[in-house]
Design an enzyme around this catalytic site. Structure first.
Site, PDB file in Angstrom:
ATOM      1  N   HIS A 155       0.829  -1.206   0.000  1.00 21.38           N
ATOM      2  CA  HIS A 155       0.000   0.000   0.000  1.00 21.38           C
ATOM      3  C   HIS A 155       0.864   1.257   0.000  1.00 21.38           C
ATOM      4  O   HIS A 155       0.599   2.207  -0.749  1.00 21.38           O
ATOM      5  CB  HIS A 155      -0.932   0.005   1.213  1.00 21.38           C
ATOM      6  N   HIS A 214       1.474  -2.360   9.499  1.00 23.07           N
ATOM      7  CA  HIS A 214       2.882  -2.607   9.188  1.00 23.07           C
ATOM      8  C   HIS A 214       3.842  -1.991  10.209  1.00 23.07           C
ATOM      9  O   HIS A 214       3.493  -1.081  10.959  1.00 23.07           O
ATOM     10  CB  HIS A 214       3.234  -2.079   7.792  1.00 23.07           C
TER      11      HIS A 214
END
Length: 262
Positions: A155, A214
């Site tokens: 992303h 993340h």
């Protein structure tokens, strides 16, 4: 239709500005760093956006490159032809989308390979018992295990690259003069507004990724790859003759025509 024109006129100084384009890479790094600091030191309470199955993630981010491609294809075709009146020049500029597709496909494949190389399969999320027999993420997940590897943020990569690419391609709006053709004026402004809205979604979801998902290193490398892909194309390769080239500018075209007439 006047509403579309007013909105386009309002957004042009922000998205089309040379200053904004120059500042965007640093702005993306700042968003990533700021969001990561919040995640690690002052966690934001869980919200609808922290759920990976939120509608924006499912229907926009999961297909980020497709949305970017669908809108840039007609925008580049119409605006570049309007400025150059040259079909071959338009075809050359459209090859930018092929380059972008190759970058997206290659980078995501490399990210997955790195995750396989650096990971191990565990029987539970607590990462205490190994599944020795599974050597990659796909096999592990099919067996009901949990794969723990270095998962570079796709992303962070794709959303940063798409936002930078849209900012570069909409720079052609400096050279688009359609006041004498209301229909064309309406179409180009509508596409520009759609691309502006898409950019806002990409930036918001980029920041959401930084806040909720993340590790810092995974987001940092993802963002770095996205910025590097933009820099390697728009700031280096596209300045050379054997490339798709940059969006046309009327001043450049006028200069070239005057040189041919000498």
């Amino acid at each position: 239709m006047e509403y579309i024109d007013r909105c386009a006129a309002f957004l042009k100084p922000f998205l089309v500005s040379d200053r904004v384009r120059r500042a965007m890479p640093l702005g993306l790094l700042s968003l990533m760093l700021g969001g990561s600091l919040l995640k690690d030191w002052a966690p934001v309470p869980e919200t609808y956006m922290s759920n990976k199955r939120n509608l924006i993630n499912l229907y926009f981010v999961k297909f980020a490159w497709a949305w970017t491609l669908i809108l840039l294809l007609p925008f580049i075709s119409i605006t570049n032809y309007h400025v150059t009146r040259n079909i071959m020049a338009v075809a050359q500029r459209l090859s930018t989308l092929l380059v972008g597709t190759a970058i997206w496909y290659t980078c995501t494949g490399v990210f997955l390979h790195i995750e396989d190389l650096t990971g191990s399969c565990y029987r539970s999320p607590s990462l205490d018992l190994l599944h020795q027999e599974h050597s990659n993420k796909l096999q592990c997940q099919k067996a009901g295990g949990f794969w723990d590897g270095f998962d570079i943020s796709g992303h962070s990569f794709l959303l940063s690259y798409c936002a930078l690419m849209i900012a570069e391609e909409t720079a052609v709006m400096h050279s688009v003069k359609t006041s004498q053709d209301p229909r064309l004026h309406r179409v180009i402004n509508s596409l520009f507004l759609a691309l502006s809205g898409l950019t806002m979604i990409w930036l918001w979801m980029f920041f959401t990724t930084a806040i909720y998902f993340h590790d810092f290193s995974q987001k940092f490398f993802g963002t770095l790859v996205g910025i590097s892909a933009w820099y390697g194309t728009y700031r280096y390769w596209y300045l050379t003759p054997l490339s798709p080239g940059l969006p046309p500018q009327r001043t450049t075209l006028s200069f070239q025509k005057s040189n041919r007439s000498l």
